[in-house]
Design a protein around this motif. Structure first.
Motif, short mmCIF file in Angstrom:
data_model
loop_
_atom_site.label_atom_id
_atom_site.label_comp_id
_atom_site.label_asym_id
_atom_site.label_seq_id
_atom_site.Cartn_x
_atom_site.Cartn_y
_atom_site.Cartn_z
N ARG A 43 26.56 48.18 49.09
CA ARG A 43 26.08 46.96 49.77
C ARG A 43 25.69 45.92 48.71
NH1 ARG A 43 24.52 45.36 54.60
NH2 ARG A 43 25.16 47.35 55.47
N ASP A 44 26.13 44.69 48.92
CA ASP A 44 25.82 43.55 48.04
C ASP A 44 26.46 43.65 46.65
OD1 ASP A 44 24.42 42.18 49.96
OD2 ASP A 44 22.55 43.25 49.49
N LYS A 45 27.24 44.69 46.41
CA LYS A 45 27.96 44.75 45.13
C LYS A 45 29.19 43.83 45.24
CE LYS A 45 25.70 47.88 42.62
NZ LYS A 45 24.62 48.28 43.46
N GLN A 46 29.58 43.25 44.09
CA GLN A 46 30.72 42.34 44.08
C GLN A 46 32.00 43.12 43.74
OE1 GLN A 46 30.73 38.70 44.51
NE2 GLN A 46 32.90 39.22 44.68
N PHE A 47 32.96 43.12 44.67
CA PHE A 47 34.24 43.81 44.44
C PHE A 47 35.35 42.79 44.17
CE2 PHE A 47 34.05 48.38 45.42
CZ PHE A 47 32.71 48.49 45.76
N ALA A 48 36.23 43.16 43.22
CA ALA A 48 37.46 42.37 42.99
C ALA A 48 38.61 43.22 43.51
CB ALA A 48 37.63 42.10 41.51
N LEU A 49 39.33 42.71 44.49
CA LEU A 49 40.46 43.47 45.05
C LEU A 49 41.75 42.82 44.57
CD1 LEU A 49 41.03 45.84 47.01
CD2 LEU A 49 41.12 44.17 48.85
N LEU A 50 42.48 43.53 43.71
CA LEU A 50 43.73 42.97 43.18
C LEU A 50 44.91 43.51 43.97
CD1 LEU A 50 43.24 43.01 39.28
CD2 LEU A 50 43.01 41.10 40.87
N GLY A 51 45.61 42.60 44.65
CA GLY A 51 46.77 42.97 45.47
C GLY A 51 46.41 43.04 46.94
N LEU A 52 47.22 42.39 47.76
CA LEU A 52 47.00 42.38 49.22
C LEU A 52 48.26 42.74 50.00
CD1 LEU A 52 44.92 39.08 49.39
CD2 LEU A 52 44.04 41.38 49.82
N SER A 53 49.43 42.45 49.42
CA SER A 53 50.67 42.78 50.14
C SER A 53 50.81 44.30 50.21
CB SER A 53 51.88 42.17 49.43
OG SER A 53 51.92 42.60 48.09
N PHE A 54 51.63 44.79 51.16
CA PHE A 54 51.69 46.25 51.34
C PHE A 54 52.40 46.94 50.20
CE2 PHE A 54 55.94 45.58 53.04
CZ PHE A 54 56.59 46.78 52.81
N LYS A 55 53.12 46.16 49.39
CA LYS A 55 53.75 46.68 48.17
C LYS A 55 54.06 45.49 47.27
CE LYS A 55 58.28 47.62 48.49
NZ LYS A 55 59.55 48.19 48.95
N PRO A 56 54.30 45.71 45.96
CA PRO A 56 54.64 44.57 45.12
C PRO A 56 56.01 44.02 45.48
CG PRO A 56 54.64 46.63 43.85
CD PRO A 56 54.17 46.97 45.22
N GLY A 57 56.23 42.73 45.23
CA GLY A 57 57.55 42.14 45.46
C GLY A 57 57.70 41.49 46.81
N THR A 58 56.66 41.54 47.64
CA THR A 58 56.75 40.92 48.96
C THR A 58 55.44 40.21 49.30
OG1 THR A 58 57.15 41.33 51.33
CG2 THR A 58 56.01 43.07 50.14
#
Ligand code: NAD
Length: 456
Positions: free
Chosen positions: A314-329
């Motif tokens: 809770r309240d920790k800062q997360f960096a999420l790298l990548g959102l597409s279901f796979k690279p290239g799309t």
């Protein structure tokens, strides 16, 4: 018909080979974009194929189905077949497309072949689509028009390459005339490099598509289960286990990658539809259900690991790298990264996200619940934990000291096994955890080892 990921790639490959192709879609915005030379989807090579084929006149777009059917010989149906809440597929798009095609066929004198490429469960082509085509046209297969089911196996990110060099071609049909027309088209298109081609019934062809995707999904869940076990076994690394497994079994290595689970527009949807088909027939789909259960639990591994390091998130800062279901799309349909972002937010974490291509699609789903970074670097600023959720190549450029300089607490959870683990593990600059690999420095098993009996 249907200019999405499958339809646009297929249309442009035919146009590039010199065929005259008319692309039809019900989405006026999509039609406008494509007509102006802009691709509505991200796919390697698609922009140049689009501008080239618009310029040389081999490809054009229209929303007039009747005109398109009159001016062409073959229609590929590539509309969506999304999941329904009970797991079954929604045939409404394909039914209305079939009704429109049928009406247009009613006014056409010449023979025309309809090829269903959209993924449909066994019996759909013959028992759902054929009656709509015949009723709305007032005509009959095989005398007046033809009907085939020919499943698509392209993978987003390599859609053009896969269309040009498929592993196999499957032609499902109930009559020789229809399958003959499609066989000749494929023979001409693939010329000297025609892959293995199976001509079979429509139900078998429909079944092949589901069996391939269910097999791939099961293979991935199998590997993710092994990866979770490897984390508990001193010295074990699923990457090494996979190398041996691949060498001995010759399994398709494109689907032998462990990580946070599979997502996308096909594997989860097709698996649920096959499970639903089992259930309708009274058979127990327990193997496939297990595949789904393992997959649904897998993204949580990243959150469990972050809790092991950080305690309360809770309240920790997360960096999420990548959102597409796979690279290239840019496709985020059923993306594991998106469900991870949602789970982190609901645990009270603060989440900043970045993806090279999928930011605008992600905004529609995640809204204001997360912060959007302009670059991978700005995503990492002052973060307490970075989770690599999609293995884009550009993330590989970030070094351990890069992470250390940017993050408040340089904890990296490599959920897609992107980084060279030894490089990150031997530096003291970061805390690094790669899924599927044992990180127990004490080399002590986390389970009871039964001592061998002394037979001496
Ligand atoms: P998509 O959602 O990207 O595209 C579907 C398109 O069809 C949309 O542009 C939509 O506007 C259009 N459409 C809907 N109804 C229409 C109608 N009546 N007339 C004309 N256009 C219409 O879908 P997709 O990802 O390209 O998938 C299409 C089919 O192919 C699905 O059945 C899917 O399961 C299957 N498939 C997809 C992939 C993949 O990687 N995306 C791979 C193999 C098979």
């Amino acid at each position: 018909m249907g200019l999405g990921y499958v339809g646009l790639a297929t249309a442009l490959c035919f146009a590039d080979a010199g065929y005259e192709v008319l692309g039809v879609d019900i989405d006026p915005e999509k039609i406008r974009m494509i007509a102006s030379g802009r691709s509505p989807i991200h796919e390697v090579g698609i922009e140049s194929l689009l501008s080239g084929s618009l310029k040389d006149g081999h490809f054009s777009v229209s929303s007039d189905v009747k005109d398109a059917i009159t001016r062409t010989d073959i229609t590929f149906v590539t509309v969506g077949t999304p999941s329904q809440p009970d797991g079954d597929i929604d045939l409404s798009f394909i039914s209305s497309a079939a009704a429109e095609i049928g009406t247009a066929l009613g006014a056409k004198k010449e023979y025309h072949l309809v090829v269903v490429k959209s993924t449909v469960v066994p019996t759909s082509t013959t028992f759902s689509i054929l009656p709509i085509l015949e009723t709305s046209s007032g005509k009959k297969v095989p005398v007046d028009f033809g009907l085939c089911f020919s499943p698509e196996f392209l993978r987003e990110g390599t859609a053009i390459e896969d269309t040009m060099n498929p592993d196999a071609l499957i032609i499902g049909s109930e009559d020789d005339r229809s399958s003959g027309v499609l066989s000749r088209l494929y023979e001409a298109f693939y010329r000297g490099k025609l892959p293995y081609t199976l001509v079979t019934s429509t139900s078998n062809a429909e079944f092949v598509k589901y069996s391939v995707n269910a097999f791939r999904a099961t293979q991935l869940s199998f590997l993710n289960s092994l990866a979770n076990l490897c984390e508990k076994i001193p010295g074990a690394d699923v990457g090494e286990v996979t190398k041996g497994l691949r060498a001995v079994t010759k399994i398709d290595e494109r689907y032998l990658k462990s990580g946070l689970g599979f997502g996308g527009s096909c594997l989860p949807k097709d698996l649920r539809a096959l499970i639903s088909t089992f259930q309708k027939t009274g058979l127990n789909p327990e193997l496939l259900t297990a595949t789904l259960v393992v997959n649904n639990a897998q993204p949580r591994r990243a959150i469990e690991v972050s809790r092991e390091f950080l305690g309360e998130i809770r309240d920790k800062q997360f960096a999420l790298l990548g959102l597409s279901f796979k690279p290239g799309t840019d496709d985020i349909r059923e993306s594991v990264a998106i469900s991870l972002a949602v789970a982190l937010v609901s645990s009270g974490a603060r989440v900043r996200v970045y993806d090279p291509r999928a930011m605008s699609n992600a905004r529609h789903v995640l809204g204001n619940s997360v912060e959007y970074a302009q670059t991978a670097i700005s995503c990492l600023q002052h973060a307490d934990c970075c989770i690599l959720a999609t293995g884009w190549d550009e993330f590989k450029k970030i070094t351990p000291s890069g992470f250390k300089q940017l993050m408040r607490n340089p904890l990296i959870i490599d959920g897609c096994r992107l980084f060279d683990a030894p490089v990150f593990e031997t530096t003291r600059e970061v805390s690094f955890y790669q899924l599927g690999k044992n990180h127990n420095d004490a080399r002590q098993p986390e389970f009871q080892v039964v001592p061998a009996k002394n037979y001496g």
